[in-house]
Design a protein around this motif. Structure first.
Motif, PDB file in Angstrom:
ATOM      1  N   VAL A 830      39.975  12.284  19.950  1.00  0.00           N
ATOM      2  CA  VAL A 830      40.751  13.348  19.329  1.00  0.00           C
ATOM      3  C   VAL A 830      41.995  13.615  20.168  1.00  0.00           C
ATOM      4  N   ARG A 831      42.987  14.136  19.486  1.00  0.00           N
ATOM      5  CA  ARG A 831      44.204  14.550  20.198  1.00  0.00           C
ATOM      6  C   ARG A 831      44.451  16.025  19.944  1.00  0.00           C
ATOM      7  N   ALA A 832      44.836  16.727  21.001  1.00  0.00           N
ATOM      8  CA  ALA A 832      45.177  18.138  20.890  1.00  0.00           C
ATOM      9  C   ALA A 832      46.509  18.348  21.585  1.00  0.00           C
ATOM     10  N   SER A 833      47.155  19.445  21.266  1.00  0.00           N
ATOM     11  CA  SER A 833      48.328  19.799  22.067  1.00  0.00           C
ATOM     12  C   SER A 833      48.106  21.168  22.669  1.00  0.00           C
ATOM     13  N   VAL A 834      48.649  21.357  23.841  1.00  0.00           N
ATOM     14  CA  VAL A 834      48.438  22.613  24.585  1.00  0.00           C
ATOM     15  C   VAL A 834      49.784  23.048  25.166  1.00  0.00           C
ATOM     16  N   PRO A 835      49.874  24.300  25.616  1.00  0.00           N
ATOM     17  CA  PRO A 835      51.154  24.764  26.154  1.00  0.00           C
ATOM     18  C   PRO A 835      51.592  23.962  27.371  1.00  0.00           C
ATOM     19  N   LYS A 836      52.896  23.807  27.479  1.00  0.00           N
ATOM     20  CA  LYS A 836      53.473  22.956  28.502  1.00  0.00           C
ATOM     21  C   LYS A 836      53.191  23.423  29.928  1.00  0.00           C
ATOM     22  N   ARG A 897      46.297  30.140  33.814  1.00  0.00           N
ATOM     23  CA  ARG A 897      45.211  29.830  32.883  1.00  0.00           C
ATOM     24  C   ARG A 897      44.714  28.407  33.101  1.00  0.00           C
ATOM     25  N   THR A 898      43.455  28.216  32.758  1.00  0.00           N
ATOM     26  CA  THR A 898      42.885  26.876  32.887  1.00  0.00           C
ATOM     27  C   THR A 898      42.113  26.527  31.627  1.00  0.00           C
ATOM     28  N   LEU A 899      42.407  25.333  31.122  1.00  0.00           N
ATOM     29  CA  LEU A 899      41.597  24.790  30.029  1.00  0.00           C
ATOM     30  C   LEU A 899      40.758  23.684  30.628  1.00  0.00           C
ATOM     31  N   LYS A 900      39.440  23.838  30.474  1.00  0.00           N
ATOM     32  CA  LYS A 900      38.569  22.806  31.039  1.00  0.00           C
ATOM     33  C   LYS A 900      37.838  22.111  29.890  1.00  0.00           C
ATOM     34  N   VAL A 901      37.817  20.801  29.950  1.00  0.00           N
ATOM     35  CA  VAL A 901      37.162  20.006  28.910  1.00  0.00           C
ATOM     36  C   VAL A 901      35.977  19.283  29.536  1.00  0.00           C
ATOM     37  N   PHE A 909      40.521  10.327  29.235  1.00  0.00           N
ATOM     38  CA  PHE A 909      41.588  11.224  28.806  1.00  0.00           C
ATOM     39  C   PHE A 909      42.958  10.844  29.333  1.00  0.00           C
ATOM     40  N   THR A 910      43.954  11.205  28.507  1.00  0.00           N
ATOM     41  CA  THR A 910      45.353  11.090  28.904  1.00  0.00           C
ATOM     42  C   THR A 910      46.005  12.426  28.601  1.00  0.00           C
ATOM     43  N   VAL A 911      47.009  12.760  29.367  1.00  0.00           N
ATOM     44  CA  VAL A 911      47.819  13.932  29.049  1.00  0.00           C
ATOM     45  C   VAL A 911      49.267  13.547  29.266  1.00  0.00           C
ATOM     46  N   ASN A 937      44.813  13.399  24.899  1.00  0.00           N
ATOM     47  CA  ASN A 937      43.863  12.569  24.157  1.00  0.00           C
ATOM     48  C   ASN A 937      42.517  12.589  24.859  1.00  0.00           C
ATOM     49  N   LEU A 938      41.491  12.912  24.103  1.00  0.00           N
ATOM     50  CA  LEU A 938      40.123  12.935  24.631  1.00  0.00           C
ATOM     51  C   LEU A 938      39.381  11.873  23.847  1.00  0.00           C
TER      52      LEU A 938
END
Ligand code: GAL
Length: 975
Positions: A830-836, A897-901, A909-911, A937-938
């Motif tokens: 899956v692909r997501a987008s998050v704040p820069k 803030r932290t987003l943890k997957v 994963f790639t970012v 990308n996860l």
């Protein structure tokens, strides 16, 4: 020849007026470097040359100056590019094939300088003008008198200037032609560049001096004796003495001395300083005693089979082309040795002679390859190929002689190669025969002769794993000429002179090759194609550096980025491919066996024991070191192993706080010439404790809201797409099957994968997501979708099952292919987008570098930190990159803030600050413009990388086949 007689340009003759080839020698005879600024004028062709430019009285004051050595097309490329631009072709001649004729548009450099013969220059003897390399043909005048002409760009040429020199000031003039008959013999896959690109010097030849030396320094592994015999070509050879003080040797030239010595090998590059002297000249040699033989069908040095962990090295510098400084040469070797490279094929010409001095000193096996390639004739069914046309024989033999004579005293040079990709023919056979007679001490290599009729090894390029295996088992297809089958199958070893094409992301499949080399005695390793990306350094208008490839100079015919296929980037930073190679070919294999609580150290070297290494160990719980120390392991002889128990401190550790790993590293115990003490050579890892399973917890029900859905702190829009977790805006994640094609995806032997991916029936780069149904229940939110491209017959069913459990948001994606998917997927995830602002990256899993299914040997389990910028691999041609493998969890942090997957158990994963589509569209890194979001990308999996840009594709076990599958990811946001 009168001044305007240009017949030599299109003559197949290798030159006129030249001295006989001889060894490159370090002599105490007088020498005067003529390197530096020369006056220079570039003529458009022979018709445009300057009449009388060679005359001492000619006034060149208005001419520009150009550095010697240099390549004239590499001048001011960001600016006026006054002398034309580089052009790149792989196999095609960039001019009409009509041998030996070349175009009238033949850029011709006119060089002039004056020099003062030092007052103390000896009045007797001869004075010789030596050119180490001029591309591609040239004529030379001293004080207006023509000395001769020469060809053979990467070979030395000497002229006797004695009778034309004057006391005081002298003038030298050189006319250099970009194209000549010799261009037909120099069609290597590289930039076409011209000029006096290696040093020029005036060297004195004393009367009764040492004209040439051939040092035969053999080693008898049975007795430990070294045998030295030095042939000296000199009018008074009988008077020449050979001394090796360290060995107490003092013999006459031609005599033989046998003494106990330490042998030279690439692992133990032991050299002895020797002097050859007459009354008038002293020559210093560095002698390495070793014996190279083909015996029992194997290539043996000092009685032992060796394994070549090699690279193909072109000479390249992004600013100066094939003009290299000694520092750059040394740097290449240091980077090689630091990455466990032990062999170099000097593809496809003899290198600057100083490089071989360094090879002797630092220790690598060298295949010295002659300056010969006629590849362009393949496009004419090899019609008129010079290799089999008698008029070219002299040129072929001349090239071989000049290489062998120049380099014959190097311990590192263990094999002569006739050249590259010149098909077969009598002229090649003649080169081989000549070299065997001149130097019976080195076997002959040439890949183009598949029957191996005139070679001492069966050499191939890009044979795939299956064929390599068959060759290893001696069950390969027979030779074309049945009479040669026995020789090839039973009498000679096999090498892959090129394999694993390091273009862009990759090469994949190196581990599997290495296993074959270790398994089959006959397979003695190979040479990765190739060492360095030949990128030309340029700058954008706003000063950002970038590297040009074919087509960037508007060449009418070119082969694009096929010249960007090295293990190091143009700036000599190691690429992930080199890091992978280092691990794959590590000369010491460390195995950590948690079951038996033992560590095995296998010494895979051919000669040296492991006395130069020491060992460290560390135990990490979820990547955090909880204990560490040194491990005592006795020196292990070559080919042997040692087993030691786990350190007592490991046994004494308490319960693991998370997944626990023991890592053992072998590092240099002391400084070497190519790396400092502490440099890591090899490592091994074993898992001591698995992660505790995630406890199931209370589930939160999903609720429908006005404009969407809510699941605990997660918000979804009306189409069931996640929009935020906590206060953090997260778009997606949704199914993604696309990756920016790699060079290996794009080129591909057979059908390039990208054709299937881009085919209208699939069009994976423009998938649309159709929601089929949304269900919000006590258990969570379920969104059923169908993912497919406009016009495509196939699609992927994707069901997203969201649940909130134990304070974490979980997503399970179930995919089911619909229709006929008969090709591997680029990726499944899956692909997501998050704040820069989430710019800081941390993960626990494989690292530190990128890794794909078939390039994962170098990824160890650990905790790593980076930034979004640091997660990008700067491939010169943008493509999929930077994926980290086996990730247990990854976090992106910033702005508090932290987003943890979390994986269940793992993901890749790639970012990036741009999308895969942006990467796909870019032609150079500076085309990539950062967006105002980060794209993550996860992945449950990625198709392996392979080597199909030139060679086999992805092995079956590393292909990502479309099938029904499910994968799960967890998400947590903290402030
Ligand atoms: C080989 C050749 C090399 C290079 C390589 C592809 O056939 O020998 O010079 O062209 O392919 O990069």
């Amino acid at each position: 020849m009168s001044r305007t007689d240009f017949t030599y340009v299109e003559s197949v003759s290798p030159g006129s007026g030249r001295r006989d080839p001889r060894a490159a020698l370090a002599s105490d005879a007088a020498a005067l470097s003529l390197d530096g600024e020369w006056r220079f004028n570039l003529a458009a062709g022979l018709h445009d040359t300057t009449e009388g430019f060679e005359a001492p009285g000619f006034d060149a004051a208005a001419w520009d100056t150009l550095a010697v050595p240099s390549m004239w097309q590499m001048t001011d490329l960001d600016g006026a590019a006054p002398y034309g631009k580089p052009q790149y072709t792989n196999t095609y001649y960039p001019f009409p094939v009509d041998p030996p004729r070349v175009p009238d548009a033949n850029p011709t450099g006119e060089y002039r300088r004056t020099f003062t013969l030092p007052a103390e220059w000896p009045a007797t003897g001869r004075t010789v003008l030596r050119f180490e390399g001029v591309d591609s043909a040239f004529a030379v005048w001293v004080n207006g008198t023509l000395l001769g002409d020469g060809k053979g760009s990467r070979l030395p040429t000497e002229f006797d200037a004695t009778d034309h020199l004057a006391a005081g000031e002298n003038t030298i003039a050189v006319r250099v032609h970009q194209w000549s008959a010799a261009s037909y013999l120099e069609d290597q896959d590289m930039w076409w560049l011209s000029g006096i690109f290696r040093p020029v010097a005036l060297v004195h030849r004393p009367e009764q001096g040492i004209e040439d030396v051939f040092a035969h320094a053999d080693y008898d592994h049975a007795t430990g004796l070294g045998t030295l015999r030095v042939e000296v070509a000199s009018e008074i050879a009988a008077n020449a003495r050979v001394t090796v003080p360290e060995l107490g040797i003092d013999i006459a030239a031609g005599e033989t001395a046998s003494v106990a010595v330490e042998p030279w090998t690439a692992e133990t590059p032991r050299l002895y300083d020797a002097v050859v002297a007459t009354d008038t000249e002293r020559v210093s040699l560095r002698i390495g005693f070793r014996t190279v033989k083909i015996e029992d069908g194997l290539l043996k040095v000092n009685g032992k089979r060796i394994l070549l962990r090699g690279v193909n090295r072109h000479e390249w510098d992004p600013d100066t082309g094939r003009t290299l400084t000694v520092e750059t040469m040394r740097r290449d070797l240091e980077i090689m040795k630091r990455h466990n490279v032990n062999a170099v094929r000097t593809s496809h010409y003899p290198p600057d002679r100083r490089f071989l001095d360094l090879c002797d000193e630092i220790g690598v096996w060298v295949i010295d390859e002659c300056d010969l390639e006629t590849h362009g004739f393949v496009h004419h069914e090899w019609r008129d190929n010079p290799s089999d046309v008698p008029m070219w024989k002299e040129a072929y033999l001349d090239r071989m002689a000049r290489m062998v004579e120049r380099d014959k005293n190097h311990a590192s040079v263990i094999i002569w190669s006739l050249g590259n990709e010149s098909h077969t023919g009598a002229n090649l056979a003649a080169m081989s025969q000549w070299a065997k007679e001149r130097d019976p001490g080195r076997p002959i290599h040439y890949e183009g002769d598949w029957d191996s009729g005139y070679t001492d090894m069966y050499s191939r390029m890009y044979a795939d794993h299956a064929e390599t295996d068959r060759i290893g088992l001696k069950s390969e297809a027979p030779t074309n000429d049945p009479a040669l089958d026995h020789h090839r199958r039973h009498e000679i070893p096999f090498v892959l002179c090129e394999y694993a094409h390091a273009m862009g992301n990759g090469p994949g499949g190196m581990s599997e090759y290495q296993r074959l080399f270790e398994q089959h005695e006959r397979c003695q390793g190979g040479f990765i194609w190739e060492w360095i990306d030949h990128g030309v350094r340029l700058h954008t208008a706003d000063g950002r550096e970038w590297f040009a490839y074919g087509g960037d100079f508007d060449e009418p015919i070119h082969d694009g980025n096929f010249v960007i296929d090295g293990l190091i980037f143009p700036n000599r930073e190691p690429s992930p491919g080199l890091v992978e190679f280092k691990k794959v070919v590590e000369p010491v294999r460390i195995t950590v066996q948690p079951g038996s609580r033992a560590v095995t150290v296998a010494n895979l070297r051919d000669f040296a024991d492991t006395g130069d290494l020491k060992y460290t160990w560390a135990v990490e719980d979820e990547g955090v070191t909880v204990a560490e120390g040194e491990l005592e392991i006795r020196a292990v002889a070559a080919g042997e192993s040692a087993i030691v128990e786990f350190p007592a401190a490991v046994a004494a550790l308490g319960a693991a706080g998370g997944e626990r790993w023991l890592t053992v590293r072998a590092v240099l115990a002391k400084d070497e010439s190519w790396a400092d003490a502490g440099h890591e050579i090899a490592w091994g890892q074993g898992q001591l404790a698995a992660a505790a399973p995630v406890a199931a917890g209370e589930r939160t029900p999903a609720v429908a809201e006005d404009r969407g859905y809510r699941l605990g702190n997660a918000a979804f829009d009306a189409l069931g797409r996640l929009t935020a977790i906590g206060g953090l805006e997260v778009e997606g994640p949704r199914l993604d099957l696309w990756r920016a094609p790699t060079d290996n995806d794009l080129l591909g032997w057979g059908v390039p994968l990208v054709n299937e991916w881009r085919d209208r029936n699939a069009a994976l780069y423009r998938l649309e997501h159709k929601v089929l149904g949304i269900k919000s229940t006590e258990d969570g939110l379920t969104v059923a979708t169908r993912v497919g491209a406009g016009g495509a017959a196939i699609a992927m069913g994707a069901v997203y099952r969201w649940r909130r459990e134990g304070g974490r948001l979980w997503l399970t994606v179930e995919v089911a292919p619909e229709g006929k998917w008969d090709f591997p997927l680029p990726r499944l995830g899956v692909r997501a987008s998050v704040p820069k602002g989430l710019n800081e990256v941390e993960w626990f899993g494989g690292g530190p570098g990128e890794a794909y299914a078939d390039t994962r040997a170098a990824a160890r389990v650990g905790r790593f930190r980076s930034t979004v910028a640091g997660m990008q691999t700067p491939y010169v041609f943008p493509q999929e990159n930077g994926s980290r493998i086996d990730v247990r969890w990854a976090s992106l942090s910033g702005e508090g803030r932290t987003l943890k997957v979390f994986g269940a158990p793992e993901f890749a994963f790639t970012v990036r600050p741009w999308t895969s589509e942006d990467l796909d569209a870019a032609r150079h890194p500076h085309d990539l413009v950062e967006r105002d979001r980060l794209y993550v990308n996860l992945d449950a999996g990625l198709q392996g990388v392979g080597s199909a840009a030139c060679g086999p594709g992805v092995l079956p076990q590393h292909r990502l086949l479309p099938e029904a599958a499910a994968f799960t990811l967890g998400f947590e946001v903290t402030e």
